[in-house]
Write an enzyme that holds these catalytic residues in place. Structure first.
Site, PDB file in Angstrom:
ATOM      1  N   ASP A  72       7.172 -31.996 -17.862  1.00 25.15           N
ATOM      2  CA  ASP A  72       6.051 -31.162 -18.375  1.00 25.15           C
ATOM      3  C   ASP A  72       5.180 -30.481 -17.518  1.00 25.15           C
ATOM      4  O   ASP A  72       5.194 -30.904 -16.446  1.00 25.15           O
ATOM      5  CB  ASP A  72       5.270 -32.212 -19.393  1.00 25.15           C
ATOM      6  CG  ASP A  72       4.694 -31.434 -20.503  1.00 25.15           C
ATOM      7  OD1 ASP A  72       4.858 -30.232 -20.768  1.00 25.15           O
ATOM      8  OD2 ASP A  72       4.111 -32.241 -21.663  1.00 25.15           O
ATOM      9  N   ASP A 108       5.432 -27.936 -29.001  1.00 25.47           N
ATOM     10  CA  ASP A 108       4.762 -29.335 -29.320  1.00 25.47           C
ATOM     11  C   ASP A 108       4.595 -29.528 -30.824  1.00 25.47           C
ATOM     12  O   ASP A 108       4.130 -30.565 -31.374  1.00 25.47           O
ATOM     13  CB  ASP A 108       3.432 -29.383 -28.655  1.00 25.47           C
ATOM     14  CG  ASP A 108       3.736 -29.702 -26.954  1.00 25.47           C
ATOM     15  OD1 ASP A 108       4.535 -30.040 -26.885  1.00 25.47           O
ATOM     16  OD2 ASP A 108       2.581 -29.260 -26.459  1.00 25.47           O
TER      17      ASP A 108
END
Length: 694
Positions: A441, A511
């Site tokens: 990430d 997300d």
């Protein structure tokens, strides 16, 4: 009969023909389209009458510098320090091999050699283009613009541009605009492609079916610019954008620009998407044939509240519904009680795993699950041990305040010592523990992007150095840990482009996991990227932009359009919900080879009452249709409503297709003409149909 030189590159279904212009020392596009499009007068030819512009400004040039092209948007701006900007080159030579072309131009006065490079991608209709720039003189050169390539599309009306736009939690929104004249530009200065635009563009001639597309293979700052010019063409150029405003090229040094992938399909955006899908299967190589396992990720269930007992409870529930992989997300390492600490100190928290992290991993694996970890290797918390020991490793500018984004700083991954630290950290985690899956990430862009003590800032190509470091680490992981599955993520879909796709197995589009929000995200994503790279979860998340509730079936069918994952809090699910989840996961495993390797057709749009994605797998004779009901119901049985239908595509009209679940057999012509019927109700808003050709 033409007197100029001409070269043609051939892909499976298309041609790309370049010629040496009769008007000057440059290359220009002669033809781009289906086989045979090169036979006949070029659709890009023009009268050669110019007023207030030069022939180079009017030409469908493949690549031209400022100097030769002073008005129409140059692809290269170069100069010696303190001297006038401009390149006036001469054609030097052409070199061809099977599927490749190299055209060299040289400015002996400036001391610059430019080679325009072309290569076909086997098994696809993609042409790769890039440029190699070499300083041939005794003085360094300053490159203010260094695009990869330009392409020209002939038009009979306004150009219809299609791009993918958005923001965090709303990435990959399919956006269209007409460009009758003027310039459209998009890009990112965030050190990654960003959430606002994807480095991908399609161009069509108004409403015509044929579609031309470009995609830039670059993980840093970039731009794509389309200009509709007089005479009926649109010219698209693309390249990276140096953070410092220019790049210095030393004598003897060669700079290679990022590759620009160019694609054509006569079948519109839907056909163009399949060209991109085949290209990404080619990028995957042998890794394409490894099954993408059904994962469970603990983030939405536990957040930062990670401990062995709670994670094992989730792992047991995940194994019970048929998941194959358990991924512990953020919060597993020392100092990570919230987002204010811990990043950089990548050691498991002994308080959270009192019996040892290795023991915890073994317990997860004893459930029949592979094991995965979330990491953010480029980030560091100000209070971490790493930052205390190496404050010089973060981007910063002397005597200027630094700022925190998401309570963290960003490591300067362009430094070799930082690359070595990240590589060593990941090697340690992947060898000390039995880890099968790594989610990489990145949750903040670079802000104060400086490297004190490294010389003048305008001589540091920090953006390219960070990209090089990022790709170097990924390349190391691919070589040293070939069996580890890697997921690419940057606060959602902020770093999804071909350089990342080539080195990872899946990417995280957003997300936002809410069902209807995610539907529009995935719709845009599948125009540019293949299903086998699209990680998608079933969660309990409510909608951010479209809060209408959807069934568990809808969430599963939607997530099954790519690589299926689950991120809900399974502890809160009823036995009935878990049983339904197990049935959907079992069905997915039966058809994931079709979904990941089949030819994709997007049936309608998410704005339609019924939207679907069709996957055809000729080798097995199976067609899978994921159908999703998003609109009003038809009122049956109170009024004479009738089923909604999805017209399928590319089937054999003379064949018969059997749906074993319903026992119904359809003629191919029926499915093409009338479509597959779906009767939606308040409790039934999604379905997965598997058709077998007979």
């Amino acid at each position: 009969m033409t007197s100029y030189r001409r070269w043609t590159l051939r892909t499976e279904n298309t041609v790309y023909t370049v010629r040496l212009s009769p008007d000057g020392p440059w290359a220009e596009l002669d033809a781009w389209g289906p086989h045979g499009a090169e036979d006949g007068p070029s659709a890009l030819d023009w009268s050669r009458r110019t007023h207030f512009v030069t022939p180079a400004d009017a030409a469908p040039a493949e690549y031209l510098p400022h100097g030769l092209r002073p008005f129409g948007g140059a692809d290269l701006v170069a100069s010696r320090p303190g001297a006038e900007r401009g390149v006036w080159w001469d054609f030097e030579d052409a070199r061809t091999e099977e599927g490749t072309l190299r055209l060299a131009f040289h400015d002996a006065v400036l001391g610059l050699r430019a080679v325009l490079c072309y290569a076909t991608v086997p098994g696809t209709d993609v042409i790769l283009r890039w440029t190699e720039l070499t300083c041939t003189g005794d003085e360094e050169l300053r490159l203010e613009r260094l695009d990869s390539a330009a392409v020209t599309v002939p038009l009979t009306g306004p150009a219809r541009l299609t791009c993918l736009t958005g923001q965090w939690s709303q990435e990959f929104q399919l956006t269209q605009l007409d460009l009758p004249r003027g310039t459209f530009t998009m890009g990112s200065l965030q050190g990654v492609p960003g959430h606002a635009y994807a480095p991908w563009l399609a161009v069509q001639d108004g409403q015509a079916d044929a579609a031309y597309g470009v995609a830039l293979e670059w993980s840093g700052n970039w731009h794509i610019t389309a200009e509709a010019v007089p005479g009926g063409t649109v010219r698209v150029r693309a390249g990276r954008v140096p953070h410092e405003g220019a790049v210095v090229l030393s004598p003897g040094q060669t700079l290679i620009t990022p590759r620009l992938a160019c694609a054509f399909s006569p079948d519109g955006l839907d056909g163009l998407s399949r060209v991109w899908h085949r290209h990404e299967r080619h990028l995957a190589g042998e890794r394409l044939h490894r099954p993408r396992k059904v994962l469970y990720n603990s983030w939405e269930a536990t957040g930062f509240d990670v401990d062995a007992e709670g994670q094992l409870e989730l792992a047991r529930a995940a194994a019970g519904i048929g998941a194959e992989l358990f991924v512990v997300d953020d919060g597993w390492f020392t100092g990570r009680a919230d987002d204010t600490g811990g990043l950089g100190d990548w050691y498991p928290d002994p308080a959270a795993f009192p019996a040892g992290f290795g023991r915890f991993v073994d317990e997860v694996r004893s459930l029949g699950l592979d094991f995965g970890l979330w990491v953010e290797p480029e980030a560091v918390s100000p209070g971490s041990r790493l930052h205390a020991e190496h404050p010089d490793w973060v981007y910063r500018i002397d005597n200027r305040p630094g700022r925190l984004v998401r309570n963290q700083l960003l490591l300067d991954l362009g430094r070799p010592d930082v690359q070595d630290f990240v590589t060593g950290t990941l090697d340690r985690l992947l060898t000390e523990y039995d880890v099968d899956y790594l989610k990489w990430d990145m949750n903040r862009p670079p802000t104060e992007r400086g490297r004190p003590g490294a010389g003048p800032a305008d001589r540091l190509d920090l953006d390219a150095q960070h990209v090089t470091g990022y790709l170097r680490v990924l390349d190391h992981l691919r070589t040293a840990h070939p069996d580890v599955t890697i997921e690419g993520c940057a606060g959602g879909g902020a770093r999804v482009e071909h350089a990342t796709v080539a080195r990872t197995d899946v990417v995280w589009p957003s997300d936002n996991t809410a069902p209807l929000d995610r539907l529009s995200i995935q719709y845009g994503f599948l125009h540019a990227h293949a299903p086998h790279v699209m990680s998608s979860w079933v969660t309990d998340a409510p909608g951010i932009f479209d809060p209408r509730p959807r069934s568990l079936a809808f969430r599963f069918v939607n997530a099954m359009c790519g690589v299926l994952g689950v991120g809900a809090d399974l502890r809160a699910w009823t036995p009935g919900q878990r049983a339904e989840a197990a049935r959907w996961i079992s069905r997915y495993k039966e058809v994931r080879d079709v979904i990941h390797h089949g030819e994709v057709h997007l049936l309608g749009t998410p704005d339609d009452p019924t939207f679907g994605v069709q996957y055809d797998h000729p080798a097995s004779g199976r067609t899978v249709v994921a159908a999703l009901g998003t609109g009003r119901l038809d009122g049956a049985p109170l009024v004479p409503g009738r089923p909604s239908r999805l017209r399928l595509r590319a089937l054999d009209p003379g064949a018969r297709y059997h749906d074993a679940a319903s026992g119904t057999t359809y003629g191919g012509a029926h499915l093409l003409h009338y479509g597959l019927p779906f009767t939606w109700s308040a409790g039934h808003d999604a379905d997965l149909v598997v058709l077998t050709r007979r």
